[in-house]
Design an enzyme around this catalytic site. Structure first.
Site, PDB file in Angstrom:
ATOM      1  N   ARG A 277     -91.842  61.305  73.485  1.00 33.50           N
ATOM      2  CA  ARG A 277     -92.120  60.013  72.833  1.00 33.50           C
ATOM      3  C   ARG A 277     -92.485  60.231  71.370  1.00 33.50           C
ATOM      4  O   ARG A 277     -92.708  61.355  70.916  1.00 33.50           O
ATOM      5  CB  ARG A 277     -93.284  59.309  73.536  1.00 33.50           C
ATOM      6  CG  ARG A 277     -94.572  60.098  73.534  1.00 33.50           C
ATOM      7  CD  ARG A 277     -95.771  59.259  73.933  1.00 33.50           C
ATOM      8  NE  ARG A 277     -96.959  60.078  74.157  1.00 33.50           N
ATOM      9  CZ  ARG A 277     -97.737  60.556  73.194  1.00 33.50           C
ATOM     10  NH1 ARG A 277     -97.437  60.329  71.934  1.00 33.50           N
ATOM     11  NH2 ARG A 277     -98.808  61.277  73.498  1.00 33.50           N
TER      12      ARG A 277
ATOM     13  N   GLY B 290     -95.174  59.398  68.106  1.00 32.71           N
ATOM     14  CA  GLY B 290     -96.617  59.480  67.991  1.00 32.71           C
ATOM     15  C   GLY B 290     -97.142  60.894  68.140  1.00 32.71           C
ATOM     16  O   GLY B 290     -96.388  61.869  68.125  1.00 32.71           O
ATOM     17  N   LYS B 291     -98.475  60.986  68.302  1.00 39.72           N
ATOM     18  CA  LYS B 291     -99.129  62.281  68.344  1.00 39.72           C
ATOM     19  C   LYS B 291     -99.856  62.473  69.676  1.00 39.72           C
ATOM     20  O   LYS B 291     -99.434  61.966  70.699  1.00 39.72           O
ATOM     21  CB  LYS B 291    -100.064  62.413  67.152  1.00 39.72           C
ATOM     22  CG  LYS B 291     -99.313  62.431  65.811  1.00 39.72           C
ATOM     23  CD  LYS B 291    -100.171  62.983  64.713  1.00 39.72           C
ATOM     24  CE  LYS B 291     -99.389  63.209  63.443  1.00 39.72           C
ATOM     25  NZ  LYS B 291    -100.142  64.023  62.479  1.00 39.72           N
ATOM     26  N   ILE B 292    -100.959  63.212  69.655  1.00 44.28           N
ATOM     27  CA  ILE B 292    -101.640  63.573  70.894  1.00 44.28           C
ATOM     28  C   ILE B 292    -102.596  62.476  71.343  1.00 44.28           C
ATOM     29  O   ILE B 292    -103.218  61.792  70.527  1.00 44.28           O
ATOM     30  CB  ILE B 292    -102.394  64.910  70.734  1.00 44.28           C
ATOM     31  CG1 ILE B 292    -102.870  65.431  72.095  1.00 44.28           C
ATOM     32  CG2 ILE B 292    -103.551  64.779  69.732  1.00 44.28           C
ATOM     33  CD1 ILE B 292    -103.328  66.879  72.062  1.00 44.28           C
TER      34      ILE B 292
ATOM     35  N   HIS C 165    -104.881  60.661  78.743  1.00 45.73           N
ATOM     36  CA  HIS C 165    -104.782  59.666  79.819  1.00 45.73           C
ATOM     37  C   HIS C 165    -105.703  60.091  80.949  1.00 45.73           C
ATOM     38  O   HIS C 165    -105.877  61.295  81.205  1.00 45.73           O
ATOM     39  CB  HIS C 165    -103.358  59.565  80.362  1.00 45.73           C
ATOM     40  CG  HIS C 165    -102.341  59.187  79.342  1.00 45.73           C
ATOM     41  ND1 HIS C 165    -102.458  58.079  78.543  1.00 45.73           N
ATOM     42  CD2 HIS C 165    -101.169  59.778  78.990  1.00 45.73           C
ATOM     43  CE1 HIS C 165    -101.411  57.992  77.748  1.00 45.73           C
ATOM     44  NE2 HIS C 165    -100.610  59.022  77.994  1.00 45.73           N
TER      45      HIS C 165
ATOM     46  N   ILE D  66    -100.137  53.132  71.636  1.00 43.97           N
ATOM     47  CA  ILE D  66     -98.740  52.874  71.980  1.00 43.97           C
ATOM     48  C   ILE D  66     -97.879  54.005  71.438  1.00 43.97           C
ATOM     49  O   ILE D  66     -98.012  54.407  70.282  1.00 43.97           O
ATOM     50  CB  ILE D  66     -98.269  51.518  71.414  1.00 43.97           C
ATOM     51  CG1 ILE D  66     -99.027  50.374  72.095  1.00 43.97           C
ATOM     52  CG2 ILE D  66     -96.759  51.343  71.599  1.00 43.97           C
ATOM     53  CD1 ILE D  66     -98.737  49.011  71.541  1.00 43.97           C
TER      54      ILE D  66
ATOM     55  N   GLY E 186     -94.820  53.980  76.594  1.00 45.90           N
ATOM     56  CA  GLY E 186     -95.374  52.652  76.421  1.00 45.90           C
ATOM     57  C   GLY E 186     -96.786  52.646  75.899  1.00 45.90           C
ATOM     58  O   GLY E 186     -97.048  53.128  74.802  1.00 45.90           O
ATOM     59  N   PHE E 187     -97.735  52.141  76.714  1.00 46.49           N
ATOM     60  CA  PHE E 187     -99.094  51.926  76.211  1.00 46.49           C
ATOM     61  C   PHE E 187    -100.129  52.521  77.148  1.00 46.49           C
ATOM     62  O   PHE E 187     -99.895  52.692  78.348  1.00 46.49           O
ATOM     63  CB  PHE E 187     -99.377  50.430  76.018  1.00 46.49           C
ATOM     64  CG  PHE E 187     -99.384  49.625  77.298  1.00 46.49           C
ATOM     65  CD1 PHE E 187    -100.528  49.530  78.085  1.00 46.49           C
ATOM     66  CD2 PHE E 187     -98.250  48.941  77.707  1.00 46.49           C
ATOM     67  CE1 PHE E 187    -100.543  48.789  79.264  1.00 46.49           C
ATOM     68  CE2 PHE E 187     -98.246  48.194  78.890  1.00 46.49           C
ATOM     69  CZ  PHE E 187     -99.402  48.116  79.664  1.00 46.49           C
TER      70      PHE E 187
ATOM     71  N   CYS F  46    -104.345  60.591  68.326  1.00 41.42           N
ATOM     72  CA  CYS F  46    -103.257  60.014  67.535  1.00 41.42           C
ATOM     73  C   CYS F  46    -103.205  60.587  66.122  1.00 41.42           C
ATOM     74  O   CYS F  46    -102.580  60.003  65.233  1.00 41.42           O
ATOM     75  CB  CYS F  46    -103.365  58.487  67.489  1.00 41.42           C
ATOM     76  SG  CYS F  46    -103.369  57.711  69.121  1.00 41.42           S
TER      77      CYS F  46
END
EC number: 2.3.1.181
Length: 265
Positions: A73, A75-77, A80, A185, A197-198, A215
């Site tokens: 994806r 973005g960065k790190i 979750h 996101i 996604g999110f 991020c």
């Protein structure tokens, strides 16, 4: 647009391992590309895991060698885990795909969800996701007793907030009255179909974020619905509200191809 399908994959004791969810994303993605299934949103919790998008720098990862799953994806790190609602919308979009418009729709669904729980959130220019705004800089307490004019996070290239105590920890951004992200996101689009996604922080232990530079952002932090409201909110409570707003926005979106500006010859 056709009706959106929601798949609740697993929560709590049935939280879904990241690799299993990633495999399912790819399976549904292929089926959506072939028009075998409708637009689908996978909803779930993960056991604790760090995932790194393609732009993640080495100095943003955990210092203690905690494993990180590198994913495809943008973005960065990020992290979750329990208490965080994760959603993977797998949606076919017209080409050329307007990625920014897709991200804005996801943000709007989560902004409306927060509003339903009594929390005002917004976007921050140049930073994806959903944010709780902090106080103006001149009204914030100075981290570490230093003047904000000399905030080392912004002026010292060698400064590392992962090493410098709780006054710089991302999980304490609310105490510092800084901007703090409540939902991240990160997406990928392949063959005109979205993936990833999110992640929406409902009631996680945000200390997990202190091992990384979430991020890649050093001058802000993270928060949760529970932390901001001062009362416990559960993923179970939030789930139907998120589904409602995703349905309202994604099913009624006026999907258009990205406008390509051509330079005159």
């Amino acid at each position: 647009m056709s009706e959106l399908r929601f798949v609740r994959m697993g929560f709590g004791a049935d939280a879904v391992e990241y690799q299993e969810a990633w495999d399912e994303q790819r399976r549904v993605h292929a089926a959506r590309f072939a028009d075998e299934v409708p637009d689908t949103v996978l909803l779930l919790e993960h056991p604790p895991v760090y995932t790194a998008g393609r732009r993640t720098a080495d100095n943003e990862r955990p210092l203690d060698g905690t494993p990180v799953v590198d994913v495809d994806r943008g973005g960065k790190i990020t992290w979750h885990g329990p208490g965080q609602l994760v959603g993977y919308p797998i949606q076919k979009l017209p080409r050329p795909v307007d990625v920014v418009a897709h991200v804005r729709r996801l943000e709007e669904a989560l902004i409306r969800t927060c509003a339903d729980f009594g929390l005002e959130t917004t976007r921050v220019e140049g930073r994806s996701g959903v944010w709780v705004l902090g106080d103006p800089v001149e009204r914030r307490p100075a981290p570490g007793g230093l003047s904000l004019d000399f905030d080392p996070r912004l002026t010292d290239e060698e400064f590392d907030p992962r090493l410098d105590g709780p006054e710089y920890a991302p999980s304490n951004a609310g105490q510092r009255r800084e901007d703090r992200k409540i939902a991240a996101i990160g997406i990928r689009v392949a063959k005109g179909v979205t993936m990833h996604g999110f992640s929406f922080n409902v009631n996680p232990d945000n200390v997990w974020f202190d091992r990384i530079i979430p991020c890649g952002i050093r001058d802000a932090g993270v928060t949760s619905l529970t932390a901001e409201l001062g009362r416990d909110v559960t993923v179970e409570e939030v789930l139907p509200v998120v589904e409602k707003h995703l349905s309202d926005i994604l099913e009624n979106a006026d999907l258009r191809p990205r406008v390509i500006e051509r330079t005159p010859a």
